[in-house]
Design a protein around this motif. Sequence first.
Motif, mmCIF file in Angstrom:
data_model
loop_
_atom_site.group_PDB
_atom_site.id
_atom_site.type_symbol
_atom_site.label_atom_id
_atom_site.label_comp_id
_atom_site.label_asym_id
_atom_site.label_seq_id
_atom_site.Cartn_x
_atom_site.Cartn_y
_atom_site.Cartn_z
ATOM 1 N N HIS A 19 0.779 -1.021 -0.072
ATOM 2 C CA HIS A 19 -0.449 -0.404 0.370
ATOM 3 C C HIS A 19 0.659 1.561 0.038
ATOM 4 O O HIS A 19 1.587 1.665 1.582
ATOM 5 N N PRO A 20 1.239 1.596 -1.153
ATOM 6 C CA PRO A 20 2.503 2.649 -1.010
ATOM 7 C C PRO A 20 1.582 4.514 -0.625
ATOM 8 O O PRO A 20 1.869 4.737 -0.474
ATOM 9 N N ALA A 21 0.186 4.794 -0.009
ATOM 10 C CA ALA A 21 -0.463 5.708 0.367
ATOM 11 C C ALA A 21 -0.227 5.140 1.654
ATOM 12 O O ALA A 21 -0.653 6.674 2.201
ATOM 13 N N VAL A 22 0.425 4.609 2.557
ATOM 14 C CA VAL A 22 1.056 5.142 3.282
ATOM 15 C C VAL A 22 1.969 5.234 3.420
ATOM 16 O O VAL A 22 2.939 4.831 3.026
ATOM 17 N N PRO A 23 1.951 6.775 3.817
ATOM 18 C CA PRO A 23 3.634 7.767 4.027
ATOM 19 C C PRO A 23 4.443 7.169 4.211
ATOM 20 O O PRO A 23 4.268 6.261 6.252
ATOM 21 N N ARG A 24 6.065 7.161 4.704
ATOM 22 C CA ARG A 24 7.079 6.227 4.827
ATOM 23 C C ARG A 24 7.080 7.939 5.883
ATOM 24 O O ARG A 24 8.011 8.654 5.642
ATOM 25 N N LEU A 70 -3.806 -1.567 9.265
ATOM 26 C CA LEU A 70 -5.316 -2.384 8.307
ATOM 27 C C LEU A 70 -6.419 -1.899 7.518
ATOM 28 O O LEU A 70 -7.070 -2.343 7.171
ATOM 29 N N ALA A 71 -6.476 -0.456 7.563
ATOM 30 C CA ALA A 71 -7.876 -0.075 7.212
ATOM 31 C C ALA A 71 -7.915 -0.094 5.715
ATOM 32 O O ALA A 71 -9.074 -0.726 5.112
ATOM 33 N N PRO A 72 -6.556 -0.535 4.819
ATOM 34 C CA PRO A 72 -6.791 -0.814 2.990
ATOM 35 C C PRO A 72 -7.343 -1.951 3.277
ATOM 36 O O PRO A 72 -7.773 -2.030 1.706
ATOM 37 N N ASP A 73 -7.905 -2.264 4.468
ATOM 38 C CA ASP A 73 -7.713 -3.992 3.831
ATOM 39 C C ASP A 73 -9.085 -4.523 4.630
ATOM 40 O O ASP A 73 -9.323 -5.953 4.261
ATOM 41 N N TYR A 74 -10.030 -4.035 5.146
ATOM 42 C CA TYR A 74 -10.741 -4.432 5.933
ATOM 43 C C TYR A 74 -11.795 -3.151 6.021
ATOM 44 O O TYR A 74 -11.523 -1.809 6.127
ATOM 45 N N ALA A 75 -13.408 -3.055 6.209
ATOM 46 C CA ALA A 75 -14.056 -3.069 6.239
ATOM 47 C C ALA A 75 -14.050 -2.251 7.398
ATOM 48 O O ALA A 75 -13.622 -2.334 8.217
ATOM 49 N N PRO A 76 -14.522 -0.210 7.530
ATOM 50 C CA PRO A 76 -14.084 0.377 8.862
ATOM 51 C C PRO A 76 -15.452 -0.151 9.631
ATOM 52 O O PRO A 76 -14.908 -0.085 11.261
#
Length: 207
Positions: A19-24, A70-76
């Motif tokens: 998930h590249p959207a997660v900043p480093r 976990l947010a990109p892979d699991y429903a809120p």
Amino acid sequence: MSAPVLPPPDCAPSSAGPHPAVPRKVAPPAPGGTLSAPGSLPDDLLIRPALPADTEAVSRMLARSYRALLAPDYAPALLREALPLISQARPSLLSCGTYFVAESDDRILAAGGWTDFSPHGSPGRTGEGHLRHVATDPMLVRAGLGRRILTRILSSARAAGVRRLHCQATLTAVPFYAALGFERVARIDVRLPTGVLFPAVQMRRLE
């Protein structure tokens, strides 16, 4: 495939993933802590066996990690129900001698370990172990911290004669473990104490 296992998946997000959207990013050091460069690990990073006194700090780190990663892979809705359950460190695990924390200036940045019994308490077979509750602080994602603590875990397990290591990985963490020699076994659903099913992947690594 469904697994009636009460504890949550033990192999959680780490320092690599798809998930590249997660900043480093790196958290600013507290007084006394130093960073060698932006995006790098603290100079004073220490990996040591966990203690029961670390329970609260590990729980805070787990909550930060799971909520962000976990947010990109699991429903809120699933995370709202699951996070209070899976973010609690277990004192018995922290005192087993094979669970480790990475800390800098008294701040827990990662944790993880292994046991010779399964997450739901079943005794293990000779030469087999189970990866347990591995996670890293989201502010150090992709900085190499996950690899550092997993290397310590693998070294500890190998020294104890473990040749097959099992892992219940979150969907988020599967690429990280695959890159370090774990293979997929099956997609599973972990049943949490409330009855909700939490999707995960059973993985294993052979020495």
